[in-house]
Design a protein around this motif. Sequence first.
Motif, mmCIF file in Angstrom:
data_model
loop_
_atom_site.group_PDB
_atom_site.id
_atom_site.type_symbol
_atom_site.label_atom_id
_atom_site.label_comp_id
_atom_site.label_asym_id
_atom_site.label_seq_id
_atom_site.Cartn_x
_atom_site.Cartn_y
_atom_site.Cartn_z
ATOM 1 N N ARG A 403 0.992 -1.169 0.132
ATOM 2 C CA ARG A 403 0.031 -0.120 0.063
ATOM 3 C C ARG A 403 1.009 1.177 0.105
ATOM 4 N N ARG A 406 0.183 7.854 2.538
ATOM 5 C CA ARG A 406 -0.539 8.945 2.224
ATOM 6 C C ARG A 406 0.303 10.228 2.058
ATOM 7 N N LEU A 573 -6.313 -7.824 -2.019
ATOM 8 C CA LEU A 573 -5.634 -6.480 -2.373
ATOM 9 C C LEU A 573 -6.400 -5.398 -1.984
ATOM 10 N N ASP A 574 -7.777 -5.501 -2.246
ATOM 11 C CA ASP A 574 -8.679 -4.690 -1.722
ATOM 12 C C ASP A 574 -9.011 -4.440 -0.221
ATOM 13 N N THR A 575 -8.730 -5.274 0.545
ATOM 14 C CA THR A 575 -9.100 -5.356 1.887
ATOM 15 C C THR A 575 -7.992 -5.320 2.674
ATOM 16 N N ARG A 578 -4.758 -2.957 1.414
ATOM 17 C CA ARG A 578 -5.287 -1.472 1.462
ATOM 18 C C ARG A 578 -5.066 -1.136 3.045
ATOM 19 N N GLN A 579 -5.239 -1.946 4.102
ATOM 20 C CA GLN A 579 -5.163 -1.838 5.484
ATOM 21 C C GLN A 579 -3.907 -1.461 5.780
ATOM 22 N N ARG A 595 -3.021 -3.605 -10.221
ATOM 23 C CA ARG A 595 -3.130 -2.470 -9.905
ATOM 24 C C ARG A 595 -3.981 -1.484 -10.871
ATOM 25 N N ASP A 598 -7.490 -1.836 -9.853
ATOM 26 C CA ASP A 598 -7.836 -0.975 -8.895
ATOM 27 C C ASP A 598 -8.055 0.575 -9.303
ATOM 28 N N THR A 602 -11.227 2.915 -8.657
ATOM 29 C CA THR A 602 -11.219 3.774 -7.846
ATOM 30 C C THR A 602 -10.725 5.271 -8.220
ATOM 31 N N ASP A 606 -3.194 3.433 -5.145
ATOM 32 C CA ASP A 606 -3.104 3.298 -3.865
ATOM 33 C C ASP A 606 -2.054 2.052 -3.512
ATOM 34 N N PHE A 607 -1.491 1.584 -4.515
ATOM 35 C CA PHE A 607 -0.413 0.563 -4.356
ATOM 36 C C PHE A 607 0.942 0.853 -5.108
#
Length: 643
Positions: A403, A406, A573-575, A578-579, A595, A598, A602, A606-607
């Motif tokens: 992931r 931010r 990957l989505d759950t 992503r955490q 990727r 995703d 979205t 994010d990855f």
Amino acid sequence: MRIPRPSKMRIPRPSKITYSMIQHLTKDELFKLLQVFNDIWTDQNFPKYCYGQEKVQTLLGAQPSTVGLGEAQARSIKGKHISHQPTVASDTLSVAGDAAVAVLSAVLQAQCSLVLFTDGNTSVTTIRESGLLLRHPRGSSVQEVTVKGQDAQVLGKQLFRVVANALRLRQSSWCVTVVVVSDDPVFLAVFMESSVKSLLLVWSTKLLVVTRLSLPQLHHLHTSFSTTNTVLLVVDDNQGPLEFHAYVHLPYSPPDNQPLQAASWTPERGLPPTAHHKLFPDKYNTLLYGPTLVVTAEEYLPHTALVRKDDGDAASSPLFQGPMVHLMEILANTMNFTYNYIRPPDGSWGGKLKNGSWTGMVGMLGRKEVDIGLGPFSIRTYRMEMVDYTREIMFDDNGILVRRGRPQADPWGFLLPLTPLVWAAIMMTLLVVLAVVLLLSSYSGLKSPANTIWVSNMMFDYIRVLLQQGKYRPPDLWWERFVLAAWMMTTLVLTRSYAGTLMSLLAVRHIPQTYHSIREILDDPSVTMIWESGTSKVHFFRTAESGIFRDIGDSEKEGRIKFVKTFEFYSSLDTLVRQGDHTLMLETLYGRVLRGQDFSRTGRCDFYAAREVFLPFMIAMAGPKGSPLVPSMSKRYCSVCRS
């Protein structure tokens, strides 16, 4: 009185060979003997298959009492010893020897060895006079098992041992041609079963069966003959002139169908000039009977994508699309077969369990539940005990999906425009400039206390220039002006570069990337790795004895590894990934696809893929061990690549 000494020409050596024996050999036999000696001299040892229970007089044409070249040709005799009785007319090889030599000569390869199997009804003299052994310069082996008075179980054990000897010869030779001479249907059936099971009769091995049995009497061997590279040479001496017919059983043909007659031989005509095109044909290149094959596959983007699941109804098999599916369609159209898909029950590619059984698609291929494995499979050595691979299709390697952090402001961002090495160079340059100023001031006579204060203030002036602050006083001495001007030019270039880079960094916020290697992941105990179950990668780190992959195996015992199936990658990957406390270990190409999916869903990236890649591999399709379909599919694939 002088006692005459025996001539050296007649003194036998430890091998029981006299010079006179060698002197009377033919040119072909001398060439054979020279080749064997050269091989022994080069390899510095006797091949294991050269040792047998009897010497091979068949090669040199010597009588049993003068034989001494047991190492000249390979011969292992299991079961009963070969009978040394004179040739009788009932010997099948004595009748069909010339026809068998003609068939083998039409397709002879100089680099191939010969293995001759008999059932105890063929004498040594017949084998010698047939000329079969002398036509294979790479070596010959005679294997005999006596059928008379033995049941099928005992016969099977003895045949299994002699077939194992022949298998060692095949493994040490470039190629092997097998000749079986027998009129016993039980012997032929047990031999075919043992040879196929032990992988002696792979597609590259040519088999010539010489028999007097009629085609109806060989009906029970239809499947064995049709799935191997076999030519059946039948002796027809019931009525009329002596004639021999060579038959080829086509694959997937109905058991009641008559085999294809490839050629005929008579003592007067011999073989037709075009017989070599029909003997041992590549019958799997185009399947004349158009069979329906079973293909196992599983979703593996971007190679195969599942478009319809199997709902349990036999009429609705799963459907796939993708590059591998297009390749399968090309193979089916050019080789003339249809196919149905079937998915592995556990959804895995396949691995070996502790009890020796295999899972997934590899297990289905090894048990011959399916005909072709679409894969694509990574080519690994440990899987070759169950499957055969086609030619490699492409190359790939494995990577890590993590992931992305931010965007955030870095309090130490003002240091990022320049690397640590540049900062160190600036400090060293400043110290050198200050040392030069101090040295020049000492030679200028500025040693009074007042001048010392002046010198120290002048040194701080250079620091003010670096920090772009105003100078306290103008320089008076010529050398001071020169040094100060050079320093100001240096700091001007540095500050302009620093300001431009800092402006760019401030325009884009910093996004941290936590992991870039397996070692960094292992060093963080809070991270769990996600691996695909039943793959070669899992087998590799579970069996690794040292290195970083041994550490990965130890982390599994600590509960830091989670196994999922291929079609569960995106949800993981989505759950989980992503955490932020999970990483996905998968193929690089598959990671790019995930990727991209995703981002399309979205609109965010994010990855990221870590810099380190590991375990590069080749991928290919697969078939059951010893399957004759695999070489034909490889040839078709090469044709596709060339076109």
